[in-house]
Design an enzyme around this catalytic site. Structure first.
Site, PDB file in Angstrom:
ATOM      1  N   LYS A  21       1.710 -13.243  -6.268  1.00 46.74           N
ATOM      2  CA  LYS A  21       2.808 -12.562  -6.965  1.00 46.74           C
ATOM      3  C   LYS A  21       3.435 -13.468  -8.028  1.00 46.74           C
ATOM      4  O   LYS A  21       3.246 -14.696  -8.012  1.00 46.74           O
ATOM      5  CB  LYS A  21       3.832 -12.097  -5.932  1.00 46.74           C
ATOM      6  CG  LYS A  21       3.266 -11.054  -4.960  1.00 46.74           C
ATOM      7  CD  LYS A  21       4.335 -10.498  -4.032  1.00 46.74           C
ATOM      8  CE  LYS A  21       3.745  -9.432  -3.112  1.00 46.74           C
ATOM      9  NZ  LYS A  21       4.792  -8.807  -2.258  1.00 46.74           N
ATOM     10  N   TYR A  73       2.223   0.472  -5.720  1.00 49.71           N
ATOM     11  CA  TYR A  73       3.171   0.467  -4.594  1.00 49.71           C
ATOM     12  C   TYR A  73       3.713   1.856  -4.282  1.00 49.71           C
ATOM     13  O   TYR A  73       4.788   1.986  -3.713  1.00 49.71           O
ATOM     14  CB  TYR A  73       4.315  -0.507  -4.884  1.00 49.71           C
ATOM     15  CG  TYR A  73       3.958  -1.959  -4.614  1.00 49.71           C
ATOM     16  CD1 TYR A  73       3.669  -2.397  -3.313  1.00 49.71           C
ATOM     17  CD2 TYR A  73       3.931  -2.886  -5.641  1.00 49.71           C
ATOM     18  CE1 TYR A  73       3.355  -3.718  -3.053  1.00 49.71           C
ATOM     19  CE2 TYR A  73       3.607  -4.227  -5.386  1.00 49.71           C
ATOM     20  CZ  TYR A  73       3.327  -4.626  -4.088  1.00 49.71           C
ATOM     21  OH  TYR A  73       3.012  -5.935  -3.818  1.00 49.71           O
ATOM     22  N   ASN A 115       7.891 -12.829  -2.013  1.00 50.97           N
ATOM     23  CA  ASN A 115       7.184 -13.406  -0.860  1.00 50.97           C
ATOM     24  C   ASN A 115       5.751 -13.871  -1.170  1.00 50.97           C
ATOM     25  O   ASN A 115       4.896 -13.935  -0.297  1.00 50.97           O
ATOM     26  CB  ASN A 115       7.221 -12.442   0.336  1.00 50.97           C
ATOM     27  CG  ASN A 115       6.585 -11.104   0.026  1.00 50.97           C
ATOM     28  OD1 ASN A 115       6.074 -10.891  -1.063  1.00 50.97           O
ATOM     29  ND2 ASN A 115       6.584 -10.216   0.989  1.00 50.97           N
ATOM     30  N   HIS A 139       0.356 -10.745  -1.600  1.00 50.49           N
ATOM     31  CA  HIS A 139       0.122  -9.403  -1.054  1.00 50.49           C
ATOM     32  C   HIS A 139      -1.184  -9.409  -0.284  1.00 50.49           C
ATOM     33  O   HIS A 139      -2.123 -10.123  -0.653  1.00 50.49           O
ATOM     34  CB  HIS A 139       0.010  -8.389  -2.199  1.00 50.49           C
ATOM     35  CG  HIS A 139      -0.524  -7.053  -1.757  1.00 50.49           C
ATOM     36  ND1 HIS A 139       0.280  -6.071  -1.221  1.00 50.49           N
ATOM     37  CD2 HIS A 139      -1.797  -6.566  -1.740  1.00 50.49           C
ATOM     38  CE1 HIS A 139      -0.479  -5.028  -0.903  1.00 50.49           C
ATOM     39  NE2 HIS A 139      -1.740  -5.298  -1.203  1.00 50.49           N
ATOM     40  N   GLU A 168      -7.415  -0.551  -2.932  1.00 50.78           N
ATOM     41  CA  GLU A 168      -6.713  -1.589  -3.705  1.00 50.78           C
ATOM     42  C   GLU A 168      -7.696  -2.463  -4.489  1.00 50.78           C
ATOM     43  O   GLU A 168      -7.416  -2.872  -5.612  1.00 50.78           O
ATOM     44  CB  GLU A 168      -5.854  -2.440  -2.768  1.00 50.78           C
ATOM     45  CG  GLU A 168      -4.672  -1.664  -2.204  1.00 50.78           C
ATOM     46  CD  GLU A 168      -3.772  -2.498  -1.319  1.00 50.78           C
ATOM     47  OE1 GLU A 168      -2.784  -1.945  -0.815  1.00 50.78           O
ATOM     48  OE2 GLU A 168      -4.041  -3.710  -1.120  1.00 50.78           O
TER      49      GLU A 168
END
Ligand code: IDP
Ligand code: MG
Length: 156
Positions: free
Chosen positions: A11, A51, A114, A117, A128
């Protein structure tokens, strides 16, 4: 289901902080093959689509803004039981609850920021993976042709 592939994202916060290389090393050192990887920046529409299961949740808009705020890495990881193995190495969504030695324990800054993913099921992993990579890119990456065949079969 193949069970051998999952999608990892690094991320924007982790990329900005210069942790991408260390995270790829952790992945490699834990027995994953990095089948394909690319650096890109998500558009708002792409982040909303990726998302979409979280659309309507209170954190959704913030998540989209965060995920579009800078470059990310997308990678296809290959290992037996890849989804579970990567989620274990990644650690809990909330870094305060993440186990020692996990990627999120080391590199996450908050529940939102965080660091990484990971797909949450074999079915979502395939969706994905094909959100970010074409079949042609995966084939050209030189993965095991029999395992690739399983991925492509599942795409139909
Ligand atoms: P996961 O990434 O561990 O699978 P999900 O529940 O699928 O966790 O949530 C997707 C992402 O949305 C999380 O990784 C995190 O960046 C963000 N997120 C989830 N819950 C919250 C929250 O309560 N506040 C802010 N961001 C959240
Ligand atoms: Mg999730």
């Amino acid at each position: 289901m193949t069970g051998k592939h999952t999608l990892m994202l690094i991320k924007p916060n982790a990329v900005k902080n210069g942790y991408a290389h260390e995270i790829f090393l952790m992945v490699h050192n834990n027995g994953f093959k990095i089948l394909a990887q690319k650096k890109l920046q998500l558009s708002e529409r792409e982040a909303q689509a990726f998302y979409r299961v979280h659309a309507g949740k209170p954190f959704f808009q913030g998540l989209v803004e965060f995920m579009t705020s800078g470059p990310i890495y997308a990678a296809v990881l290959e290992k037996e039981n890849a989804v579970t193995e990567w989620r274990t190495l990644m650690g809990a969504t909330d870094p305060a609850k993440a186990a020692e030695g996990t990627v999120r324990k080391k590199y996450a800054e908050s529940v939102q920021h965080n660091a990484v993913h990971g797909s949450d099921s074999d079915e979502n992993a395939l969706n994905e993976i094909f959100f970010f990579f074409s079949a042609r890119e995966i084939v050209n990456a030189g993965g095991d042709i029999y395992q690739l065949h399983d991925i492509l079969k599942n795409e139909q």
